[in-house]
Design a protein around this motif. Structure first.
Motif, PDB file in Angstrom:
ATOM      1  N   VAL A  24       8.739  11.979  -3.530  1.00  0.00           N
ATOM      2  CA  VAL A  24       9.401  11.014  -4.418  1.00  0.00           C
ATOM      3  C   VAL A  24      10.806  10.718  -3.921  1.00  0.00           C
ATOM      4  O   VAL A  24      11.206   9.553  -3.775  1.00  0.00           O
ATOM      5  CB  VAL A  24       9.440  11.556  -5.872  1.00  0.00           C
ATOM      6  CG1 VAL A  24      10.347  10.694  -6.737  1.00  0.00           C
ATOM      7  CG2 VAL A  24       8.024  11.614  -6.450  1.00  0.00           C
TER       8      VAL A  24
ATOM      9  N   GLU B 291      -4.137  10.708   8.926  1.00  0.00           N
ATOM     10  CA  GLU B 291      -4.273   9.294   8.544  1.00  0.00           C
ATOM     11  C   GLU B 291      -4.694   8.418   9.724  1.00  0.00           C
ATOM     12  O   GLU B 291      -5.269   7.356   9.515  1.00  0.00           O
ATOM     13  CB  GLU B 291      -2.966   8.813   7.906  1.00  0.00           C
ATOM     14  CG  GLU B 291      -2.783   9.419   6.506  1.00  0.00           C
ATOM     15  CD  GLU B 291      -1.425   9.159   5.896  1.00  0.00           C
ATOM     16  OE1 GLU B 291      -0.421   9.300   6.627  1.00  0.00           O
ATOM     17  OE2 GLU B 291      -1.360   8.819   4.703  1.00  0.00           O
TER      18      GLU B 291
ATOM     19  N   TYR C  94       5.239   9.464   8.339  1.00  0.00           N
ATOM     20  CA  TYR C  94       3.840   9.634   7.982  1.00  0.00           C
ATOM     21  C   TYR C  94       3.095   8.419   8.533  1.00  0.00           C
ATOM     22  O   TYR C  94       3.592   7.300   8.519  1.00  0.00           O
ATOM     23  CB  TYR C  94       3.672   9.722   6.462  1.00  0.00           C
ATOM     24  CG  TYR C  94       3.883  11.126   5.916  1.00  0.00           C
ATOM     25  CD1 TYR C  94       5.139  11.708   5.912  1.00  0.00           C
ATOM     26  CD2 TYR C  94       2.828  11.868   5.407  1.00  0.00           C
ATOM     27  CE1 TYR C  94       5.332  13.000   5.420  1.00  0.00           C
ATOM     28  CE2 TYR C  94       3.003  13.164   4.909  1.00  0.00           C
ATOM     29  CZ  TYR C  94       4.252  13.714   4.921  1.00  0.00           C
ATOM     30  OH  TYR C  94       4.427  15.000   4.434  1.00  0.00           O
ATOM     31  N   GLU C  95       1.865   8.638   8.975  1.00  0.00           N
ATOM     32  CA  GLU C  95       1.129   7.517   9.574  1.00  0.00           C
ATOM     33  C   GLU C  95       0.864   6.399   8.562  1.00  0.00           C
ATOM     34  O   GLU C  95       0.668   5.253   8.962  1.00  0.00           O
ATOM     35  CB  GLU C  95      -0.157   8.040  10.218  1.00  0.00           C
ATOM     36  CG  GLU C  95       0.162   8.855  11.475  1.00  0.00           C
ATOM     37  CD  GLU C  95      -1.038   9.577  12.050  1.00  0.00           C
ATOM     38  OE1 GLU C  95      -1.783  10.194  11.274  1.00  0.00           O
ATOM     39  OE2 GLU C  95      -1.233   9.528  13.270  1.00  0.00           O
ATOM     40  N   HIS C  96       0.886   6.722   7.263  1.00  0.00           N
ATOM     41  CA  HIS C  96       0.678   5.633   6.296  1.00  0.00           C
ATOM     42  C   HIS C  96       1.855   4.649   6.287  1.00  0.00           C
ATOM     43  O   HIS C  96       1.773   3.606   5.663  1.00  0.00           O
ATOM     44  CB  HIS C  96       0.385   6.164   4.884  1.00  0.00           C
ATOM     45  CG  HIS C  96       1.444   7.083   4.330  1.00  0.00           C
ATOM     46  ND1 HIS C  96       1.195   8.396   3.992  1.00  0.00           N
ATOM     47  CD2 HIS C  96       2.748   6.886   4.056  1.00  0.00           C
ATOM     48  CE1 HIS C  96       2.297   8.951   3.528  1.00  0.00           C
ATOM     49  NE2 HIS C  96       3.256   8.061   3.558  1.00  0.00           N
TER      50      HIS C  96
ATOM     51  N   SER D 257       0.835  -1.204   0.000  1.00  0.00           N
ATOM     52  CA  SER D 257       0.000   0.000   0.000  1.00  0.00           C
ATOM     53  C   SER D 257       0.869   1.254   0.000  1.00  0.00           C
ATOM     54  O   SER D 257       0.606   2.218  -0.732  1.00  0.00           O
ATOM     55  CB  SER D 257      -0.927   0.001   1.222  1.00  0.00           C
ATOM     56  OG  SER D 257      -1.584   1.247   1.336  1.00  0.00           O
TER      57      SER D 257
ATOM     58  N   HIS E 140      -6.657   5.161   8.485  1.00  0.00           N
ATOM     59  CA  HIS E 140      -5.753   4.224   7.827  1.00  0.00           C
ATOM     60  C   HIS E 140      -5.943   2.799   8.328  1.00  0.00           C
ATOM     61  O   HIS E 140      -5.845   1.828   7.561  1.00  0.00           O
ATOM     62  CB  HIS E 140      -4.305   4.679   8.018  1.00  0.00           C
ATOM     63  CG  HIS E 140      -3.394   4.213   6.925  1.00  0.00           C
ATOM     64  ND1 HIS E 140      -2.649   3.066   7.012  1.00  0.00           N
ATOM     65  CD2 HIS E 140      -3.137   4.743   5.716  1.00  0.00           C
ATOM     66  CE1 HIS E 140      -1.936   2.912   5.906  1.00  0.00           C
ATOM     67  NE2 HIS E 140      -2.205   3.906   5.097  1.00  0.00           N
ATOM     68  N   MET E 141      -6.248   2.655   9.609  1.00  0.00           N
ATOM     69  CA  MET E 141      -6.443   1.323  10.180  1.00  0.00           C
ATOM     70  C   MET E 141      -7.605   0.594   9.501  1.00  0.00           C
ATOM     71  O   MET E 141      -7.565  -0.623   9.313  1.00  0.00           O
ATOM     72  CB  MET E 141      -6.730   1.496  11.671  1.00  0.00           C
ATOM     73  CG  MET E 141      -6.553   0.257  12.492  1.00  0.00           C
ATOM     74  SD  MET E 141      -7.017   0.627  14.211  1.00  0.00           S
ATOM     75  CE  MET E 141      -5.579   1.507  14.818  1.00  0.00           C
TER      76      MET E 141
ATOM     77  N   ASN F 206       0.460   3.230  -3.421  1.00  0.00           N
ATOM     78  CA  ASN F 206      -0.424   4.394  -3.307  1.00  0.00           C
ATOM     79  C   ASN F 206       0.330   5.671  -2.991  1.00  0.00           C
ATOM     80  O   ASN F 206       0.221   6.666  -3.703  1.00  0.00           O
ATOM     81  CB  ASN F 206      -1.484   4.129  -2.231  1.00  0.00           C
ATOM     82  CG  ASN F 206      -2.360   2.951  -2.598  1.00  0.00           C
ATOM     83  OD1 ASN F 206      -2.913   2.890  -3.690  1.00  0.00           O
ATOM     84  ND2 ASN F 206      -2.466   1.974  -1.704  1.00  0.00           N
ATOM     85  N   ASN F 207       1.125   5.650  -1.935  1.00  0.00           N
ATOM     86  CA  ASN F 207       1.746   6.899  -1.510  1.00  0.00           C
ATOM     87  C   ASN F 207       2.918   7.264  -2.406  1.00  0.00           C
ATOM     88  O   ASN F 207       3.043   8.411  -2.840  1.00  0.00           O
ATOM     89  CB  ASN F 207       2.161   6.795  -0.040  1.00  0.00           C
ATOM     90  CG  ASN F 207       0.969   6.496   0.850  1.00  0.00           C
ATOM     91  OD1 ASN F 207       0.738   5.350   1.231  1.00  0.00           O
ATOM     92  ND2 ASN F 207       0.157   7.496   1.143  1.00  0.00           N
TER      93      ASN F 207
ATOM     94  N   HIS G 135       0.485   2.861  10.411  1.00  0.00           N
ATOM     95  CA  HIS G 135      -0.767   2.795  11.157  1.00  0.00           C
ATOM     96  C   HIS G 135      -1.523   1.491  10.910  1.00  0.00           C
ATOM     97  O   HIS G 135      -2.137   0.930  11.824  1.00  0.00           O
ATOM     98  CB  HIS G 135      -1.647   4.002  10.816  1.00  0.00           C
ATOM     99  CG  HIS G 135      -2.590   4.374  11.911  1.00  0.00           C
ATOM    100  ND1 HIS G 135      -3.893   3.938  11.968  1.00  0.00           N
ATOM    101  CD2 HIS G 135      -2.410   5.130  13.018  1.00  0.00           C
ATOM    102  CE1 HIS G 135      -4.478   4.425  13.052  1.00  0.00           C
ATOM    103  NE2 HIS G 135      -3.608   5.155  13.711  1.00  0.00           N
ATOM    104  N   MET G 136      -1.448   1.007   9.691  1.00  0.00           N
ATOM    105  CA  MET G 136      -2.142  -0.234   9.346  1.00  0.00           C
ATOM    106  C   MET G 136      -1.631  -1.406  10.196  1.00  0.00           C
ATOM    107  O   MET G 136      -2.404  -2.285  10.575  1.00  0.00           O
ATOM    108  CB  MET G 136      -1.889  -0.519   7.863  1.00  0.00           C
ATOM    109  CG  MET G 136      -2.833  -1.512   7.235  1.00  0.00           C
ATOM    110  SD  MET G 136      -2.315  -1.808   5.517  1.00  0.00           S
ATOM    111  CE  MET G 136      -2.930  -0.319   4.708  1.00  0.00           C
TER     112      MET G 136
END
Lengths: 238, 238, 238, 238
Positions: free
Chosen positions: A114, C202, A201-203, A66, C206-207, A70-71, A206-207
């Protein structure tokens, strides 16, 4: 994982066409043409992940895919679109400067994303064990290797719950290796050479970890590719 | 013009002492000691102006002296103070990470100011005439030399009425020469090599030009030291 | 869910004591005392969630609990700590102003987080159906209700992949209802009255949704408590 | 001093026309129309200075006129242009959200500048003497009136050499009167009511005081219109 799709290319072309309409000259008047150098026309392709997305300890394949798809790829695509917008906007002499500045801010944001992401994925995939020479070099600048690691982690925790990057970098103007606190992609130290880059970044976590940024930092440290770090260090006079 | 005064040195020492009191350990407890590497202990001296302050066309001696003495030297002093604060704060394991982050933000802000100002004064004092080789190189990346200059100026105008830096830089990750829009000292492109730096903080021009930033940009361009620019360009693969 | 724990209170007291040491006066000298008004001494308690954490459609109990317990309560605690630090720092006349500014930035960041989160949780827990009067009022300012919703969602998507808040607010100075794009907790429109607040950090999604911010926005809209929104609208002259 | 000129109006119309071209639909296709509510169409006129530009002590007529005519009126004009751009951009369903976000950031920046400047000029022109009731009210929240003034000035000095606003505001969510440190026009506390506003952008003082921000703060304080401040205070529950 994807690269730029045909649909992306068409969207970029369409964006260009729409913008061209904006600057169509009234009958008989000569409008400036869009700049043609590669600062405006360069198209960037995403760099593939340098490791298999399921190869990291404590960072799930789902998260890594992800993050990359995505990011990171999203930032690459956005940067390409913004470059086209800048070229067209430069051809419009009546555009207020502050609106041009707004586009330049987007360029800074996307190009930062980037470049930092390239460096981040580039320094993962290792075993987390720093070699003796690197430890010595960091000790020279931070007192001890542990003092370096302690500050690097603390800066990471300082960014928890939001965004940013922690970047160990060589600052040739100040002649120091430094851990930089960077709040978002627009932050940076022009002239510094990045050595080790950690995404906050939380991305980036966090997942897998929810708000437990400290556990993510543990996982990051366990996967650092210190060979890459050592190679980057060799290019500077630290 | 001044360098660090005895009073400054005393203030820094006093700040250190006060902070030491903060981390004084309760009886019998061993407190962590402050880091000792040069990332925490380096002391920076201001770089002298590379030209006489009355030597520039259209930028007054009063303005240049104020800019160098107050804004630049002030940043150098602040950076030194902040480094000492960071060392002491690292010795306090109970300090919340977000407060440490606040100090790191100050470090980023002050070191950015020091580095950009060094580059800025370093590329002034010339006759404003770019040599043929440099013009060719900029044409390669921007289409024409005029296209480069046009965007460089536009980014400057975009920052008028506020703060920031316009930086022509070589971005090795993207393989482009780019004009960067940077909103303040914390903004930057880590990994880029700065080639030409223009200050758009209002303290760089308001005393001479009021809000007429475009006239200041004219004056800046007339004083660019292109020999310095050419020398910086030679160090990159642009 | 927790409120301020005894451990938190002790930490705050300890922070105060450590800072007091910082400002210990030399023998015989009278040091300024810390300010005592509630701008420096107010202690804030977290507001409980106004709905059960498992009550929302499409936003998991785990996510909502993490968001409230960690991000929101964390901000409340940090704000209380920062207030204490400000009081102590004001008692130190030698602290450089820029370091005081660093603390004030933290206060702005944390108080923004507290206030926006209070509003955010406060406007969730409903059925997502706006009443006729509210729809009419939004139509007056945005052309149609759909035009309002379309912009509100677009601003949300613009913040995807990072941080920020989308805030529908009444701006009495401009006499408009506006959807504000706010990049982080420090951004805001002083003087505006918030009507509907959506979190785009996020950690708000995001979770549950990974990087699919648009799906989170769908879920948010389906849970808006329009009765709260209508009540807020009644307090302004929109 | 000027209001919107015919040339400004023509420029805005031209900008609208150029943007209309951008969104011209291909033959046969129905393009969305631009939003028509006043959030997109409101046109703002500058508020005249509430005092004669030569009436202030220690702030020159030249400075005040430049500040009002260039920085403030410039922001009003820019806000009007940005609103038109937003309306057109909303009519383009293919515009990437992040580019829409860039325009919204400009709206936040310009509307912040308009609102803060209105408040700033609105609280100048007085004799700098606070009445007893106001002093009592500030004492209640800050310990003493001097403690309030001391922090207000310190926050101002913290912003010296850059940008920002110091705003005494009533924060109803936290039930405190607070001095806010705001770094630029995008910073603010949504929901707070501004009571006293001081500009720290360098264009507010550099022409008269160079980098001596502390002297500007003295001059500002000597010209505060405390009747305005008292009237604003009466509207809140402080």
């Amino acid at each position: 994982m994807s690269t730029l799709s045909r649909r992306d290319a068409l969207q970029m072309a369409a964006a260009g066409a729409a913008l061209a309409a904006t600057v169509a000259s009234p009958a008989g008047a000569a409008a400036p043409s869009a700049p043609t150098g590669n600062s405006f026309t360069a198209v960037r392709e995403p760099t593939p992940l340098p490791f298999k997305p399921d190869a990291l300890k404590g960072l799930s394949e789902k998260l890594i895919k992800s993050h990359w798809e995505n990011n990171y790829v999203g930032a690459v695509k956005a940067l390409n679109v913004v470059r086209g917008k800048l070229a067209q906007a430069m051809a419009d002499p009546d555009l207020p400067a502050y609106l041009y500045g707004g586009l330049k801010r987007e360029q800074l944001m996307r190009s930062g994303s980037v470049v930092y992401h390239d460096l981040y994925f580039g320094n993962l995939g290792g075993n987390g064990q720093a070699d003796a020479a690197t430890r010595t070099q960091l000790s020279k600048h931070f007192g001890t290797f542990d003092a370096w690691e302690s500050e690097f982690r603390r800066v990471g925790n300082a960014l928890a719950g939001g965004t940013g990057w922690v970047v160990l970098a060589w600052n040739p103007a100040l002649k120091t290796l430094e851990n930089n606190w960077l709040l978002d992609h627009t932050n940076g130290v022009t002239g510094s050479t990045p050595i080790l880059v950690m995404d906050l970044y939380e991305h980036a976590f966090h997942m897998d970890y929810g708000s437990a940024a400290a556990k993510y930092i543990d996982a990051f440290m366990a996967n650092v590719n210190w060979e890459t770090v050592a190679a980057r260090l060799k290019t500077v006079a630290a």
